[in-house]
Write a protein that holds these residues in place. Structure first.
Motif, short mmCIF file in Angstrom:
data_model
loop_
_atom_site.label_atom_id
_atom_site.label_comp_id
_atom_site.label_asym_id
_atom_site.label_seq_id
_atom_site.Cartn_x
_atom_site.Cartn_y
_atom_site.Cartn_z
N GLU A 243 35.55 51.48 66.75
CA GLU A 243 35.53 51.96 68.21
C GLU A 243 35.54 53.53 68.12
O GLU A 243 34.60 54.33 68.80
CB GLU A 243 36.65 51.71 68.88
N PHE A 289 31.60 43.90 70.82
CA PHE A 289 31.20 45.52 70.81
C PHE A 289 30.51 45.78 69.80
O PHE A 289 29.95 46.87 69.56
CB PHE A 289 32.56 46.09 71.28
N GLU A 292 27.15 45.59 70.48
CA GLU A 292 26.72 46.58 71.58
C GLU A 292 26.83 48.14 71.12
O GLU A 292 25.83 48.54 71.41
CB GLU A 292 27.72 46.65 72.76
N HIS A 293 27.71 48.39 70.10
CA HIS A 293 27.56 49.64 69.58
C HIS A 293 26.27 49.83 68.58
O HIS A 293 25.55 50.78 68.40
CB HIS A 293 28.86 49.60 68.50
N LEU A 312 24.88 52.70 76.04
CA LEU A 312 26.24 52.98 75.85
C LEU A 312 26.79 52.51 77.40
O LEU A 312 27.96 52.16 77.44
CB LEU A 312 26.11 54.38 75.57
N ASP A 314 25.59 50.27 79.28
CA ASP A 314 25.89 48.89 79.53
C ASP A 314 27.12 48.23 78.68
O ASP A 314 27.72 47.47 79.10
CB ASP A 314 24.61 48.32 78.95
N HIS A 315 27.18 48.93 77.56
CA HIS A 315 28.33 48.57 76.70
C HIS A 315 29.85 48.72 77.35
O HIS A 315 30.55 47.90 77.49
CB HIS A 315 28.38 49.20 75.14
N SER A 319 32.49 46.09 78.51
CA SER A 319 33.89 46.25 77.90
C SER A 319 34.92 46.01 78.93
O SER A 319 36.07 45.79 78.59
CB SER A 319 33.94 47.65 77.27
#
Length: 345
Positions: A243, A289, A292-293, A312, A314-315, A319
């Motif tokens: 993260e 995540f 997505e990352h 980013l 959209d992530h 989240s």
């Protein structure tokens, strides 16, 4: 694999190759000094391939806390000098090709070295941060400065420094009466924080792109790909590092201090998620995540910064719901005890 042994340390390892030494009178931070010494010993062979390095043992040998030990080991991993071991800890890897520029092989030996101890504020900061944030899932709190100082055996000046840092992270705020308080992570407040992040983080990413070190994106991608491929090796610490890779390290290259200061006030969510990963790292069968990352990083690697900023955004939208789910589960299954410096509001 060789049997585990305490890491060899020696005070004579020099500054990082390819980096400017600290200006006269400025002492390198503890994790940087620990990295310098360990990297030099790997390069020289004093720490041989196959040896296991445990965060707790590194901290003990250097006389530092586990936080800077973890940072030093994570940096070694990024340079390909160690890899995460099965279970826990890191394993020293064989050197292949040229030694990375960040490693200087200095004179090393078997004598232990203890680095200067951390300042009191640094020593207790992460503890206070975690203790406060985990309780904001249950409500709002007043943080009593003098009680905090007494509880951890530090001066009020140190307590005030800790609270000031928490304020910059958005964990605590000052009310009209100049009292410190930690706002509750209610669904409405979490929604506000995610809305701010969705506005600020894509802008920071676009500014950061031309300033990124050439090895940052490939290293991030390798760590994400490894975490996706080896779910059994994921733990709370590792998810927290992944993260931070995107939301702190990469965005930190944006070059706009005011923008990063504004983003910092939203980081109470990152602190909360790091705690929640440690508390329940298997909340999802396949942690969403990560993919997505990876989408963000792949766009960056392909030279598509606008697409990366969109991914980013959209992530962050995805989240939001997951953060609420984790917080709700913690409220149902976790009961932190009272602390003398926290008063429910």
């Amino acid at each position: 694999m060789q049997a585990e042994r305490s890491p060899v340390v020696h005070p004579s390892a020099g500054a990082r190759g390819g980096e400017q030494p600290a200006p006269s009178g400025i002492t390198p931070r503890l994790h940087e000094r620990a990295f310098d010494i360990l990297a030099a010993q790997i390069a020289s062979g004093a720490l041989a391939a196959g040896e296991r390095l445990l965060e707790s043992r590194v901290a003990e040998r250097f006389g530092i806390s586990r936080a800077p030990a973890r940072q030093a080991l994570t940096r070694l991993e990024r340079l390909g000098l160690v890899r995460r071991a099965e279970g826990h800890g890191f394993v020293v890897l064989p050197l292949s090709g040229a030694v990375p520029a960040a490693v200087v092989a200095g004179s090393v030996g078997d004598a232990p070295v203890r680095l200067s101890p951390e300042p009191a504020a640094e020593r207790i900061y992460r503890i206070v941060e975690t203790e406060v944030v985990m309780r904001t899932a249950f409500g709002a709190w007043r943080v009593v400065e003098n009680h905090l100082a007494a509880h951890y055996g530090v001066s009020r000046t140190v307590a005030r420094e800790v609270l000031s840092r928490l304020n910059r992270r958005g964990v605590v705020k000052k009310d009209a009466r100049l009292h410190w308080h930690a706002p509750a992570l209610t669904p409405a407040y979490v929604a506000e924080l995610f809305e701010m992040r969705a506005l600020l983080e894509p802008a920071a990413l676009l500014r950061a792109v031309p300033r990124l070190p050439v090895d940052l994106v490939p290293a991030m991608r390798a760590r994400l790909a490894d975490a996706i491929a080896r779910p059994e090796a994921r733990d709370g610490d590792r998810l927290g590092v992944l993260e931070e890779d995107l939301h702190v390290t990469l965005l930190g290259h944006c070059g706009n201090a005011t923008l990063m200061e504004a983003l910092g006030t939203c980081q109470t969510l990152l602190v909360a998620l790091t705690f929640l990963y440690g508390w329940a790292p298997r909340f999802h069968a396949d942690e969403p995540f990560l993919a997505e990352h990876l989408a963000v990083v792949d766009h960056l690697a392909g030279g598509r910064p606008e697409a990366a900023a969109g991914a980013l955004r959209d992530h962050l939208k995805g989240s939001f719901g997951r953060a609420l789910e984790r917080l709700d589960r913690m409220r149902r299954e976790f009961a932190p005890g009272p602390l003398p410096y926290l008063v429910a509001l």
